[in-house]
Design a protein around this motif. Structure first.
Motif, PDB file in Angstrom:
ATOM      1  N   SER A  18       0.822  -1.223   0.000  1.00 34.21           N
ATOM      2  CA  SER A  18       0.000   0.000   0.000  1.00 34.21           C
ATOM      3  C   SER A  18       0.847   1.261   0.000  1.00 34.21           C
ATOM      4  O   SER A  18       0.351   2.341  -0.347  1.00 34.21           O
ATOM      5  CB  SER A  18      -0.939  -0.026   1.206  1.00 34.21           C
ATOM      6  OG  SER A  18      -0.200   0.149   2.407  1.00 34.21           O
ATOM      7  N   GLU A  26     -11.225   3.894  -5.664  1.00 37.83           N
ATOM      8  CA  GLU A  26     -12.257   4.249  -4.688  1.00 37.83           C
ATOM      9  C   GLU A  26     -13.664   3.935  -5.168  1.00 37.83           C
ATOM     10  O   GLU A  26     -14.609   3.888  -4.367  1.00 37.83           O
ATOM     11  CB  GLU A  26     -12.125   5.710  -4.284  1.00 37.83           C
ATOM     12  CG  GLU A  26     -12.427   6.726  -5.372  1.00 37.83           C
ATOM     13  CD  GLU A  26     -11.182   7.020  -6.221  1.00 37.83           C
ATOM     14  OE1 GLU A  26     -11.208   8.003  -6.968  1.00 37.83           O
ATOM     15  OE2 GLU A  26     -10.196   6.241  -6.135  1.00 37.83           O
ATOM     16  N   THR A  78     -13.348  -2.652   3.787  1.00 36.16           N
ATOM     17  CA  THR A  78     -11.985  -2.121   3.805  1.00 36.16           C
ATOM     18  C   THR A  78     -11.984  -0.610   3.615  1.00 36.16           C
ATOM     19  O   THR A  78     -11.220   0.106   4.270  1.00 36.16           O
ATOM     20  CB  THR A  78     -11.137  -2.782   2.717  1.00 36.16           C
ATOM     21  OG1 THR A  78     -11.153  -4.194   2.886  1.00 36.16           O
ATOM     22  CG2 THR A  78      -9.701  -2.278   2.771  1.00 36.16           C
ATOM     23  N   ILE A  79     -12.836  -0.095   2.726  1.00 36.62           N
ATOM     24  CA  ILE A  79     -12.832   1.341   2.436  1.00 36.62           C
ATOM     25  C   ILE A  79     -13.257   2.162   3.639  1.00 36.62           C
ATOM     26  O   ILE A  79     -13.017   3.372   3.715  1.00 36.62           O
ATOM     27  CB  ILE A  79     -13.721   1.627   1.193  1.00 36.62           C
ATOM     28  CG1 ILE A  79     -13.302   2.937   0.504  1.00 36.62           C
ATOM     29  CG2 ILE A  79     -15.196   1.629   1.597  1.00 36.62           C
ATOM     30  CD1 ILE A  79     -11.968   2.860  -0.168  1.00 36.62           C
ATOM     31  N   LYS A  80     -13.906   1.469   4.599  1.00 42.76           N
ATOM     32  CA  LYS A  80     -14.333   2.159   5.816  1.00 42.76           C
ATOM     33  C   LYS A  80     -13.182   2.331   6.822  1.00 42.76           C
ATOM     34  O   LYS A  80     -13.295   3.124   7.758  1.00 42.76           O
ATOM     35  CB  LYS A  80     -15.453   1.377   6.511  1.00 42.76           C
ATOM     36  CG  LYS A  80     -16.743   1.302   5.721  1.00 42.76           C
ATOM     37  CD  LYS A  80     -17.751   0.456   6.492  1.00 42.76           C
ATOM     38  CE  LYS A  80     -19.051   0.278   5.715  1.00 42.76           C
ATOM     39  NZ  LYS A  80     -20.013  -0.584   6.473  1.00 42.76           N
ATOM     40  N   THR A 121      -6.199  -3.284   2.684  1.00 40.06           N
ATOM     41  CA  THR A 121      -5.963  -2.067   3.454  1.00 40.06           C
ATOM     42  C   THR A 121      -6.303  -0.868   2.576  1.00 40.06           C
ATOM     43  O   THR A 121      -6.111  -0.900   1.342  1.00 40.06           O
ATOM     44  CB  THR A 121      -4.507  -1.991   3.934  1.00 40.06           C
ATOM     45  OG1 THR A 121      -4.363  -0.872   4.809  1.00 40.06           O
ATOM     46  CG2 THR A 121      -3.532  -1.849   2.790  1.00 40.06           C
ATOM     47  N   PRO A 122      -6.849   0.200   3.152  1.00 42.80           N
ATOM     48  CA  PRO A 122      -7.219   1.373   2.331  1.00 42.80           C
ATOM     49  C   PRO A 122      -5.986   2.156   1.848  1.00 42.80           C
ATOM     50  O   PRO A 122      -4.950   2.157   2.510  1.00 42.80           O
ATOM     51  CB  PRO A 122      -8.071   2.200   3.284  1.00 42.80           C
ATOM     52  CG  PRO A 122      -7.665   1.771   4.642  1.00 42.80           C
ATOM     53  CD  PRO A 122      -7.246   0.344   4.539  1.00 42.80           C
ATOM     54  N   LYS A 136      -9.202   8.954   0.609  1.00 49.17           N
ATOM     55  CA  LYS A 136      -9.146   7.543   0.260  1.00 49.17           C
ATOM     56  C   LYS A 136      -9.251   7.382  -1.248  1.00 49.17           C
ATOM     57  O   LYS A 136     -10.157   7.940  -1.881  1.00 49.17           O
ATOM     58  CB  LYS A 136     -10.265   6.767   0.962  1.00 49.17           C
ATOM     59  CG  LYS A 136     -10.070   6.715   2.471  1.00 49.17           C
ATOM     60  CD  LYS A 136     -11.177   5.939   3.156  1.00 49.17           C
ATOM     61  CE  LYS A 136     -10.952   5.898   4.677  1.00 49.17           C
ATOM     62  NZ  LYS A 136     -12.029   5.193   5.388  1.00 49.17           N
ATOM     63  N   ILE A 169      -8.291   0.564  -2.502  1.00 46.15           N
ATOM     64  CA  ILE A 169      -7.730  -0.428  -1.575  1.00 46.15           C
ATOM     65  C   ILE A 169      -6.709  -1.281  -2.304  1.00 46.15           C
ATOM     66  O   ILE A 169      -6.757  -1.418  -3.532  1.00 46.15           O
ATOM     67  CB  ILE A 169      -8.822  -1.330  -0.974  1.00 46.15           C
ATOM     68  CG1 ILE A 169      -9.464  -2.213  -2.073  1.00 46.15           C
ATOM     69  CG2 ILE A 169      -9.853  -0.521  -0.192  1.00 46.15           C
ATOM     70  CD1 ILE A 169     -10.415  -3.272  -1.544  1.00 46.15           C
TER      71      ILE A 169
END
Length: 636
Positions: free
Chosen positions: A80, A134, A169-171, A203-204, A212, A215
């Motif tokens: 990431s 995203e 995950t995006i949260k 993981t974002p 963001k 992911i």
């Protein structure tokens, strides 16, 4: 209970039977107790060993899975933060060109594909690496079947915005990890075959402003750690650590991820209820799923479990479970039970016949002893009666002796007084004897003087006798001379006669001479008579003197003897005084000794009375012993 049993035994069973019963109890009970204790101790030890071993295995296997999954988590966080992802974001925002590096969007995509490929080549357990923006659209995707790596073209990329792993995950905040449940890989809604267990780590991604931008997600071959777990289980079976031992991996809902029976696996994927609570009691299932780790013994199986929780903030987790049949762990105890039972049987088979024979020998010996005791008791009765009579006679004799000793004490006191009086009289006699001895000494001295004077008189008398003898001799000579003169005168007268006238004058002279001669002869005769008388007197005097000398000597000897006698008397009286004093002292000591004897006789009298009482008690005890011997004889 035991007290009643011991009261019943003597009346209901013979001694031989009692011996056998006690022998059985004394053999079985100790062996039974030792066996139970051995089984209990062995069970506890084996349980502790099995617990420690199983817990160690569960922890070791859970740690291996955790180590594997933690490595995936680290890889995802590393990916990431790689430059190609940020370059893609910047290029996408800047109409396809990265303003910082002047690289195009496609160039950054190509670099990311290269990076994913390199990661998958180095770590073949990755099934799929993706970067999703995203909006849920796949930007980069690299797939692998475990051997071949494939970069998915842009035309084949899909939208995954509706998938749970993307939504969850995006949260998350940057740096957090999402971990999906372990499930089977699906493609286009269908489960791929052969089954490909997969677990997803995501993981974002955020841009430089913190917004963001999608992911990074890695699909991991869960088969990698599942197969490793099964391989360990297979090795354990080959080692035959515990017969019937089984290992499982279950998810948070109790569904099997790994099971010795493959048909029980992945029940949640096929809407089957092959899960933990179907195979084990509910309380076991609850404890396994609600605790981090633990040990369970439900009597049928032993369980150890350890949780694998890749993401503590999510409800999904795995549990490594070991199950061992109780009988497998305690097979050694069961063998010990069998051996203990055989030992008991063999012990009874060997000990009871020997005990029976020995009991008969002991009973016969006891019978002989009872007979001997009975005979001895009868003799003891006779002896006790005789001793009682003797004790009575001794008491009477002691009483008489005490009376005699009292009389002897009085007599001794009187003798002591008499000895003192005799001592006083002897001392007075000693004084008188000493005075008499002094008088004898003075007499002896006078006798010595008298002896000397008598001796002198005797000497004078002897001298006088000698002189008288000389006078007698001279008188004899004179008498002889007178006779001769008379003869001469006679002859002269004859011659004168013959001469005649001339001879007359001569005749006168001759006559005168003859007359004188006659007178001389007469005088000599008188002198001889006187000398004879004097000699007789002297002889008498000599005899008297000799008698006196003898008498003096005798008196002297008597005086000496008297002196010696008085000295002997004095010594005897002195010795008598000493002896009387010694007698007095001895009598005093005898008096003290008699008093001690009297006291001792009193003690002996009391002892004789106590002996008589003791003999009576002994007689009673002997009667009781006789009763016991008779009872024992009846028992035997």
């Amino acid at each position: 209970m035991l007290k009643k049993l011991f009261k019943i035994l003597p009346s209901q069973f013979k001694l031989q039977d009692q011996f056998i019963i006690l022998l059985i109890f004394s053999t079985i009970i100790p062996v039974f107790i030792v066996g139970l204790y051995g089984i209990y101790s062995s069970s506890n030890i084996l349980s502790e060993v099995a617990k420690e071993k199983m817990e160690a295995e569960s922890t070791k296997e859970a740690n291996k899975i955790n180590a594997f999954l933690n490595g995936v988590s680290d890889d995802v966080l590393l990916l990431s933060k790689t430059p190609p992802i940020q370059g893609i974001i910047r290029a996408k925002e800047n109409n396809g060109t990265d303003g910082q590096t002047n690289l195009s969007y496609n160039a950054w995509v190509g670099q990311l594909q290269i990076l994913f490929t390199a990661m998958m080549e180095r770590k073949p357990h990755y099934m799929q690496l993706r970067y999703i923006d995203e909006k849920g659209k796949e930007i980069v995707r690299v797939d692998s079947d475990g051997g071949n790596i494939k970069i998915i073209s842009a035309a084949e990329l899909q939208k995954k915005g509706d998938r749970p792993y993307f939504i969850e995950t995006i949260k998350l905040t940057p740096g957090s990890i999402y971990v999906s449940p372990v499930d089977l890989k699906q493609e286009n809604g269908q489960i791929e075959t052969p089954f490909k267990p997969v677990i997803r780590y995501a993981t974002p991604i955020v841009d430089s402003s913190g917004q963001k931008r999608g992911i990074v997600i890695a699909n991991v071959f869960a088969k990698k750690f599942i197969d490793a777990f099964k391989e360990v289980n297979k090795q354990a079976e080959e080692e035959n650590a515990y017969e019937g031992k089984e290992k499982f991996i279950v998810n948070q809902n109790g569904y099997y991820i790994s099971h010795p029976l493959p048909e029980k696996e992945w029940g949640f994927e096929f809407q089957k209820e092959d899960k933990l609570d179907q195979d084990f009691p509910p309380e076991v299932t609850r404890e396994i799923l609600n605790k981090e780790k633990g040990f369970i013994d439900n009597g049928e199986y032993l369980f150890t479990f350890d949780r694998v929780d890749p993401s503590p903030n999510q409800p999904e987790f795995l549990v490594v479970l070991n199950k061992v049949p109780h009988k497998s762990v305690f097979a050694a105890v069961n063998s010990f039970k069998l051996v203990a039972f055989l030992i008991i049987i063999l012990s009874l088979a060997v000990v009871l016949p020997l005990g029976f024979i020995r009991a008969r020998q002991i009973v016969n010996l006891i019978k002989q002893l009872v007979n001997i005791i009975s005979a001895s008791i009868q003799q003891t009765f006779c002896g006790l009666d005789q001793q009682a009579r003797i004790a009575g006679q001794q008491a009477a004799s002691v009483h008489e002796t005490t009376t005699t000793m009292d009389e002897l004490e009085a007599s001794c006191r009187q003798s002591t007084q008499q000895a003192k009086a005799a001592t006083t009289a002897a001392q007075q006699a000693l004084t008188l004897a000493e005075g008499g001895s002094q008088a004898v000494k003075e007499t002896l001295e006078g006798m010595f003087i008298l002896e000397k004077k008598v001796s002198a008189i005797a000497a004078q008398i002897v001298h006088l006798s000698e002189q008288a003898n000389q006078i007698a001799s001279i008188s004899q000579i004179v008498s002889d001379l007178a006779n001769q003169t008379n003869m001469l005168a006679l002859n002269s007268s004859v011659e004168a006669v013959r001469a005649g006238e001339y001879g007359k004058g001569f005749a006168v002279v001759a006559n005168e001479i003859r007359r004188l001669s006659d007178q001389s002869q007469k005088s000599a005769e008188k002198i001889n008579v006187l000398v004879s008388k004097i000699q007789k007197a002297i002889n008498s005097t000599v005899m008297v003197t000799e008698e006196g000398t003898k008498t003096v000597k005798t008196g002297l000897e008597n005086a000496q003897k008297t002196d010696q006698a008085f000295a002997g008397v004095a010594d005897a009286i002195n010795y008598m005084v000493v002896n009387n004093q010694q007698i007095s002292l001895n009598l005093k000591q005898q008096l003290d000794a008699i008093q001690q004897v009297v006291q001792a006789m009193d003690i002996i009298n009391k002892g004789a009375q106590e002996t008589a009482a003791g003999i009576n008690q002994t007689k009673l005890g002997t009667e009781q012993l006789s009763d016991v011997a008779l009872a024992l004889k009846r028992m035997v």
